[in-house]
Design an enzyme around this catalytic site. Structure first.
Site, PDB file in Angstrom:
ATOM      1  N   SER A  61      16.708  58.875   9.127  1.00 18.13           N
ATOM      2  CA  SER A  61      16.689  57.966  10.268  1.00 18.13           C
ATOM      3  C   SER A  61      17.801  58.279  11.270  1.00 18.13           C
ATOM      4  O   SER A  61      18.824  58.877  10.930  1.00 18.13           O
ATOM      5  CB  SER A  61      16.847  56.523   9.795  1.00 18.13           C
ATOM      6  OG  SER A  61      15.873  56.213   8.846  1.00 18.13           O
TER       7      SER A  61
HETATM    8  N1  SAH Z   1      16.547  56.358   4.094  1.00 14.54           N
HETATM    9  C1  SAH Z   1      16.065  57.711   4.261  1.00 14.54           C
HETATM   10  C2  SAH Z   1      14.893  57.749   5.224  1.00 14.54           C
HETATM   11  C3  SAH Z   1      13.742  58.315   4.548  1.00 14.54           C
HETATM   12  S1  SAH Z   1      12.200  58.242   5.425  1.00 14.54           S
HETATM   13  C4  SAH Z   1      17.185  58.626   4.678  1.00 14.54           C
HETATM   14  O1  SAH Z   1      18.286  58.144   4.951  1.00 14.54           O
HETATM   15  O2  SAH Z   1      16.990  59.845   4.691  1.00 14.54           O
HETATM   16  C5  SAH Z   1      11.307  57.111   4.381  1.00 14.54           C
HETATM   17  C6  SAH Z   1      11.110  57.539   2.941  1.00 14.54           C
HETATM   18  O3  SAH Z   1      10.316  56.521   2.321  1.00 14.54           O
HETATM   19  C7  SAH Z   1      10.356  58.846   2.746  1.00 14.54           C
HETATM   20  O4  SAH Z   1      11.137  59.717   1.971  1.00 14.54           O
HETATM   21  C8  SAH Z   1       9.082  58.432   2.013  1.00 14.54           C
HETATM   22  O5  SAH Z   1       8.631  59.381   1.073  1.00 14.54           O
HETATM   23  C9  SAH Z   1       9.518  57.138   1.339  1.00 14.54           C
HETATM   24  N2  SAH Z   1       8.439  56.217   0.959  1.00 14.54           N
HETATM   25  C10 SAH Z   1       7.322  55.902   1.642  1.00 14.54           C
HETATM   26  N3  SAH Z   1       6.576  55.018   0.951  1.00 14.54           N
HETATM   27  C11 SAH Z   1       7.253  54.760  -0.211  1.00 14.54           C
HETATM   28  C12 SAH Z   1       7.001  53.944  -1.359  1.00 14.54           C
HETATM   29  N4  SAH Z   1       5.903  53.182  -1.463  1.00 14.54           N
HETATM   30  N5  SAH Z   1       7.898  53.936  -2.349  1.00 14.54           N
HETATM   31  C13 SAH Z   1       9.028  54.698  -2.280  1.00 14.54           C
HETATM   32  N6  SAH Z   1       9.319  55.495  -1.239  1.00 14.54           N
HETATM   33  C14 SAH Z   1       8.447  55.542  -0.215  1.00 14.54           C
END
Ligand code: SAH
Length: 228
Positions: A61
């Site tokens: 993000s």
């Molecule tokens: N907080 C992260 C942002 C990651 S983007 C950072 O700082 O890098 C969002 C993430 O949510 C992705 O890696 C995606 O695979 C995950 N995601 C999406 N749906 C999900 C679910 N149902 N359970 C767990 N993770 C999930």
């Protein structure tokens, strides 16, 4: 001063100007090397205030959004935190510096492995991670003082199973995609059995998807929580 530190300080100043006033949050950002969490080809942009690709179609993000969500959570050292969407592990690292323990769930095992390697290298140990479907929360560890979701849930609200794992007095932040396809960051505060909703700002997140990418759910389900 290294070039990374100079860029980091510039970013922190920018976040202050954008209204992030919580010094604990700014301090945690200052102590976390974002360059370690972005792929090598984006190193030059690690301290730009933008989201960046982290592989597997996912993104780390924008620092402003990480700061805003962390500030909205009002985390302290006594808090047990649940994070859905570990991704690169950057937001996990920031929260780990502010809370007692963070439980983080990621549905793509490959991303989770990368995040855990980085957290280990940074000597962050007050976390527990699982490759699982975060929409169901972490039943065996509930309730949580704080819950953060870093992928967008479909309208109208985040999954009830997850919201119900919020402790009394707890705060949750979660992006929600509305039917008109706009996304908004929602803050939920629980007081006893009442849930108060506040719309913080428009955002853009990857979608919250069901199920684990590679089959296995490793969270033991010891206790079921009633749906709202
Ligand atoms: N907080 C992260 C942002 C990651 S983007 C950072 O700082 O890098 C969002 C993430 O949510 C992705 O890696 C995606 O695979 C995950 N995601 C999406 N749906 C999900 C679910 N149902 N359970 C767990 N993770 C999930």
């Amino acid at each position: 001063m290294s070039v990374w530190e100079a860029r980091k300080i510039r970013l922190v100043m920018e976040l202050r100007q954008q209204g992030i006033a919580d010094t604990a949050v700014l301090g945690a950002i200052e102590r976390t090397p974002r360059e370690a969490f972005v792929p090598a080809q984006f190193h030059d942009k690690a301290y730009d205030n933008i989201a960046l690709p982290i592989g597997n179609g996912q993104t780390i993000s924008q620092p402003y959004i990480v700061a805003l969500m962390t500030q909205a959570l009002c985390v302290d050292r006594s808090h047990k935190v649940l994070e859905i969407g570990t991704g690169s592990g950057y937001q996990t690292a920031i929260l780990a510096r502010l809370c007692r323990r963070i439980y983080t769930i990621e549905r793509i095992p490959e991303l989770l492995r990368g995040a855990e390697d980085l957290l280990h290298k940074l000597r962050i140990r007050n976390y527990t991670a699982a490759a699982a479907d975060g929409t169901r929360g972490w039943v065996a560890q509930a309730p949580f003082a704080r819950i953060i979701v870093t992928a967008a849930a479909a309208a109208p609200l985040p999954p009830a199973e997850l919201v119900n794992q919020l402790d009394n007095g707890g705060i949750m932040v979660c992006p929600v995609t509305r039917e008109d396809r706009t996304q908004h960051l929602i803050k939920i505060t629980r007081i006893l059995d009442q849930f108060y909703y506040e719309d913080l700002c428009p955002v853009r997140f990857v979608p919250l998807l069901p199920d684990v990418e590679a089959a296995m759910n490793i969270i033991p389900e010891t206790k079921r929580i009633a749906s709202a």
